[in-house]
Design a protein around this motif. Sequence first.
Motif, PDB file in Angstrom:
ATOM      1  N   THR A  56      45.788  34.400  45.224  1.00  0.00           N
ATOM      2  CA  THR A  56      46.583  33.438  44.457  1.00  0.00           C
ATOM      3  C   THR A  56      46.294  33.564  42.968  1.00  0.00           C
ATOM      4  O   THR A  56      47.219  33.563  42.132  1.00  0.00           O
ATOM      5  N   PHE A  57      45.014  33.670  42.616  1.00  0.00           N
ATOM      6  CA  PHE A  57      44.629  33.805  41.209  1.00  0.00           C
ATOM      7  C   PHE A  57      45.190  35.095  40.610  1.00  0.00           C
ATOM      8  O   PHE A  57      45.760  35.089  39.503  1.00  0.00           O
ATOM      9  N   LEU A  58      45.038  36.217  41.329  1.00  0.00           N
ATOM     10  CA  LEU A  58      45.525  37.496  40.824  1.00  0.00           C
ATOM     11  C   LEU A  58      47.043  37.523  40.724  1.00  0.00           C
ATOM     12  O   LEU A  58      47.598  38.111  39.793  1.00  0.00           O
ATOM     13  N   ASN A  59      47.729  36.892  41.678  1.00  0.00           N
ATOM     14  CA  ASN A  59      49.198  36.857  41.643  1.00  0.00           C
ATOM     15  C   ASN A  59      49.713  36.077  40.440  1.00  0.00           C
ATOM     16  O   ASN A  59      50.789  36.369  39.921  1.00  0.00           O
ATOM     17  N   ARG A  60      48.947  35.062  40.032  1.00  0.00           N
ATOM     18  CA  ARG A  60      49.348  34.321  38.831  1.00  0.00           C
ATOM     19  C   ARG A  60      49.154  35.145  37.564  1.00  0.00           C
ATOM     20  O   ARG A  60      49.910  35.012  36.604  1.00  0.00           O
ATOM     21  N   LYS A  61      48.125  35.983  37.578  1.00  0.00           N
ATOM     22  CA  LYS A  61      47.803  36.776  36.390  1.00  0.00           C
ATOM     23  C   LYS A  61      48.604  38.079  36.320  1.00  0.00           C
ATOM     24  O   LYS A  61      49.038  38.499  35.243  1.00  0.00           O
ATOM     25  N   PHE A  62      48.781  38.727  37.463  1.00  0.00           N
ATOM     26  CA  PHE A  62      49.422  40.042  37.473  1.00  0.00           C
ATOM     27  C   PHE A  62      50.472  40.092  38.579  1.00  0.00           C
ATOM     28  O   PHE A  62      50.205  39.701  39.718  1.00  0.00           O
ATOM     29  N   SER A  63      51.645  40.598  38.215  1.00  0.00           N
ATOM     30  CA  SER A  63      52.719  40.765  39.197  1.00  0.00           C
ATOM     31  C   SER A  63      52.553  42.090  39.928  1.00  0.00           C
ATOM     32  O   SER A  63      52.254  43.122  39.312  1.00  0.00           O
ATOM     33  N   TRP A  64      52.759  42.063  41.258  1.00  0.00           N
ATOM     34  CA  TRP A  64      52.689  43.302  42.031  1.00  0.00           C
ATOM     35  C   TRP A  64      53.744  44.296  41.559  1.00  0.00           C
ATOM     36  O   TRP A  64      53.537  45.509  41.591  1.00  0.00           O
ATOM     37  N   VAL A  65      54.895  43.798  41.107  1.00  0.00           N
ATOM     38  CA  VAL A  65      56.016  44.679  40.748  1.00  0.00           C
ATOM     39  C   VAL A  65      55.911  45.151  39.304  1.00  0.00           C
ATOM     40  O   VAL A  65      56.048  46.337  39.009  1.00  0.00           O
ATOM     41  N   GLU A  66      55.643  44.223  38.379  1.00  0.00           N
ATOM     42  CA  GLU A  66      55.648  44.564  36.958  1.00  0.00           C
ATOM     43  C   GLU A  66      54.299  45.093  36.471  1.00  0.00           C
ATOM     44  O   GLU A  66      54.250  45.864  35.520  1.00  0.00           O
ATOM     45  N   ASN A  67      53.189  44.646  37.089  1.00  0.00           N
ATOM     46  CA  ASN A  67      51.844  45.073  36.675  1.00  0.00           C
ATOM     47  C   ASN A  67      51.097  45.651  37.868  1.00  0.00           C
ATOM     48  O   ASN A  67      49.999  45.209  38.205  1.00  0.00           O
ATOM     49  N   THR A  68      51.708  46.648  38.501  1.00  0.00           N
ATOM     50  CA  THR A  68      51.152  47.181  39.753  1.00  0.00           C
ATOM     51  C   THR A  68      49.756  47.754  39.548  1.00  0.00           C
ATOM     52  O   THR A  68      48.848  47.500  40.347  1.00  0.00           O
ATOM     53  N   ARG A  69      49.588  48.519  38.485  1.00  0.00           N
ATOM     54  CA  ARG A  69      48.289  49.169  38.265  1.00  0.00           C
ATOM     55  C   ARG A  69      47.194  48.141  38.036  1.00  0.00           C
ATOM     56  O   ARG A  69      46.133  48.193  38.680  1.00  0.00           O
ATOM     57  N   GLN A  70      47.426  47.185  37.129  1.00  0.00           N
ATOM     58  CA  GLN A  70      46.415  46.164  36.847  1.00  0.00           C
ATOM     59  C   GLN A  70      46.144  45.314  38.087  1.00  0.00           C
ATOM     60  O   GLN A  70      44.988  44.976  38.380  1.00  0.00           O
ATOM     61  N   ARG A  71      47.222  44.985  38.808  1.00  0.00           N
ATOM     62  CA  ARG A  71      47.058  44.158  40.016  1.00  0.00           C
ATOM     63  C   ARG A  71      46.199  44.881  41.057  1.00  0.00           C
ATOM     64  O   ARG A  71      45.359  44.266  41.720  1.00  0.00           O
ATOM     65  N   THR A  72      46.398  46.188  41.182  1.00  0.00           N
ATOM     66  CA  THR A  72      45.635  46.958  42.166  1.00  0.00           C
ATOM     67  C   THR A  72      44.178  47.100  41.759  1.00  0.00           C
ATOM     68  O   THR A  72      43.269  46.885  42.568  1.00  0.00           O
ATOM     69  N   ILE A  73      43.953  47.453  40.490  1.00  0.00           N
ATOM     70  CA  ILE A  73      42.574  47.669  40.023  1.00  0.00           C
ATOM     71  C   ILE A  73      41.761  46.380  40.107  1.00  0.00           C
ATOM     72  O   ILE A  73      40.670  46.347  40.702  1.00  0.00           O
ATOM     73  N   PHE A  74      42.299  45.299  39.527  1.00  0.00           N
ATOM     74  CA  PHE A  74      41.569  44.032  39.567  1.00  0.00           C
ATOM     75  C   PHE A  74      41.500  43.483  40.990  1.00  0.00           C
ATOM     76  O   PHE A  74      40.541  42.789  41.352  1.00  0.00           O
ATOM     77  N   GLY A  75      42.527  43.788  41.797  1.00  0.00           N
ATOM     78  CA  GLY A  75      42.506  43.349  43.190  1.00  0.00           C
ATOM     79  C   GLY A  75      41.378  43.998  43.966  1.00  0.00           C
ATOM     80  O   GLY A  75      40.672  43.333  44.751  1.00  0.00           O
ATOM     81  N   ILE A  76      41.186  45.304  43.761  1.00  0.00           N
ATOM     82  CA  ILE A  76      40.101  46.014  44.456  1.00  0.00           C
ATOM     83  C   ILE A  76      38.738  45.479  44.023  1.00  0.00           C
ATOM     84  O   ILE A  76      37.865  45.193  44.846  1.00  0.00           O
ATOM     85  N   ILE A  77      38.568  45.325  42.694  1.00  0.00           N
ATOM     86  CA  ILE A  77      37.277  44.838  42.181  1.00  0.00           C
ATOM     87  C   ILE A  77      36.983  43.429  42.692  1.00  0.00           C
ATOM     88  O   ILE A  77      35.889  43.143  43.214  1.00  0.00           O
ATOM     89  N   ALA A  78      37.972  42.523  42.550  1.00  0.00           N
ATOM     90  CA  ALA A  78      37.755  41.129  42.957  1.00  0.00           C
ATOM     91  C   ALA A  78      37.562  41.018  44.461  1.00  0.00           C
ATOM     92  O   ALA A  78      36.723  40.230  44.939  1.00  0.00           O
ATOM     93  N   THR A  79      38.311  41.819  45.230  1.00  0.00           N
ATOM     94  CA  THR A  79      38.200  41.753  46.692  1.00  0.00           C
ATOM     95  C   THR A  79      36.836  42.244  47.163  1.00  0.00           C
ATOM     96  O   THR A  79      36.201  41.628  48.034  1.00  0.00           O
ATOM     97  N   VAL A  80      36.369  43.360  46.604  1.00  0.00           N
ATOM     98  CA  VAL A  80      35.066  43.900  47.005  1.00  0.00           C
ATOM     99  C   VAL A  80      33.954  42.921  46.656  1.00  0.00           C
ATOM    100  O   VAL A  80      33.115  42.565  47.511  1.00  0.00           O
ATOM    101  N   LEU A  81      33.939  42.450  45.405  1.00  0.00           N
ATOM    102  CA  LEU A  81      32.884  41.519  44.996  1.00  0.00           C
ATOM    103  C   LEU A  81      32.955  40.209  45.777  1.00  0.00           C
ATOM    104  O   LEU A  81      31.935  39.687  46.249  1.00  0.00           O
ATOM    105  N   GLY A  82      34.170  39.688  45.912  1.00  0.00           N
ATOM    106  CA  GLY A  82      34.340  38.426  46.628  1.00  0.00           C
ATOM    107  C   GLY A  82      33.913  38.518  48.076  1.00  0.00           C
ATOM    108  O   GLY A  82      33.218  37.623  48.593  1.00  0.00           O
ATOM    109  N   ASN A  83      34.301  39.601  48.758  1.00  0.00           N
ATOM    110  CA  ASN A  83      33.949  39.731  50.169  1.00  0.00           C
ATOM    111  C   ASN A  83      32.465  39.996  50.364  1.00  0.00           C
ATOM    112  O   ASN A  83      31.878  39.542  51.359  1.00  0.00           O
ATOM    113  N   VAL A  84      31.844  40.730  49.462  1.00  0.00           N
ATOM    114  CA  VAL A  84      30.391  40.932  49.556  1.00  0.00           C
ATOM    115  C   VAL A  84      29.672  39.589  49.467  1.00  0.00           C
ATOM    116  O   VAL A  84      28.772  39.279  50.277  1.00  0.00           O
ATOM    117  N   ILE A  85      30.059  38.779  48.485  1.00  0.00           N
ATOM    118  CA  ILE A  85      29.415  37.460  48.309  1.00  0.00           C
ATOM    119  C   ILE A  85      29.676  36.567  49.521  1.00  0.00           C
ATOM    120  O   ILE A  85      28.759  35.910  50.044  1.00  0.00           O
TER     121      ILE A  85
END
Length: 439
Positions: A56-85
């Motif tokens: 939800t936070f990432l979708n508000r900040k970055f659009s999957w369609v218009e900001n695909t690269r940023q959404r993917t990069i930050f999505g991977i980083i946030a998902t890995v860190l979040g799931n580890v914690i």
Amino acid sequence: MNRKDFYNILTISLGAGLFFYTFFDSEKTVQNFFFTLGISLFYTVVLSTGNHQINTFLNRKFSWVENTRQRTIFGIIATVLGNVIMVLFCNYIVFIVIKNEDSSKFFSDTMNFVNWFMINFALMISAVLHAKGFIAELKKSTRKEVVEQKLIAKSANAQFESLKNQLDPHFLFNSLNVLSSLIDENPDQAQHFTASMSKIYRYVLEQKDKELVTVEEELNFARTYCDLLKTRFEDSVNFEFKVNENDMKSFVVPLSLQLLLENCIKHNYATAQKPLNIKIYSEQGFLLIENNLQAREQMKESAGIGLANIVQRYSLLTKQNVFIEKSEDFFRVKIPILTQKITAMTTQPTQESMAYERASKRVKELKGFYGNLISYCLVIPFLIFVNLYTVPQYHWFWWPMLGWGIGLASHALQVFGIGRSWEEKQIQKILEKEKHLKN
């Protein structure tokens, strides 16, 4: 949380609970089954809620369609860190708080394997959810774009048909005005004009439903129409045609010359002492209609149907502009000569067409990458489980995990890395170069 999310959590919890109960629980009892199911529900609620908040936070900040690269990069980083914690938190609650195991052994070899396995399991589920979210946003954007394009197409078609329907009454009205003048001035010429007008009007009926005609067809019609005007005005009007042979097979909008010739006659006076000289010629990709300026006094302001009609029809067909030039001595209109005969709904600039093709290719590449990532997250944990369950003393799972991981990293670089930016820059340079050559 809606009902669908609630059912999804229950389904995942039940599936995960059955999996761990079947393969990891040494005592197959009803009590252990419900305990494992409760633990699975605890993991599912924490991980699903956490990943939902991250998405939800990432979708508000970055659009999957218009900001695909940023959404993917930050999505991977946030998902890995979040799931580890979240996994470490859940494991601590389950093993230390609930099962009362020694906290000093939380990072022992055995617990490290459990932590690592659970993190991979969580990342696998998160990857599936991220891919699902991406596809949902893509479908939503595609549906919205299709609806917008349909509305644009319907509007443009309606406008184009409306403009073409102006031609019949416009031409007929002006021709009848000429005929009315000739009846008083020269009845014989009026009779000849009537016969010729019927032939010209047949051409009008044949061509008005076309979006483009060849320059050669339009010039032949213009010459016939000029003969009629010459019949009425005699030596008061002179016509000159100088169009390059290379432009004859190119295209213009139909009846454009007839409308512009009418415009010349309507707004200028012509006498034998001061004839109106009209010149039709081609130059640098344009067809020009020029006349010496002898503006007559207008009793009322002109409606400007003819010239406005041409400008609007060209605006629906191409981004090339119609130019109007006026000085103290002449009045000139330049209409673009088009090199391709294409319909109004497909006459998009080359750059836009190529941009759409690149976007379609981009979507396919992204879908391929996420498919590869999901497969990796599903298959590798399964191979690890098979390896440790069957031959725990020999860890062969490292080979497919590293080999496939290198391939996945290479795939990610191709989709999101330097090569993509370089390719887009080169495409943009080529488009700008071609546009410069055309201009």
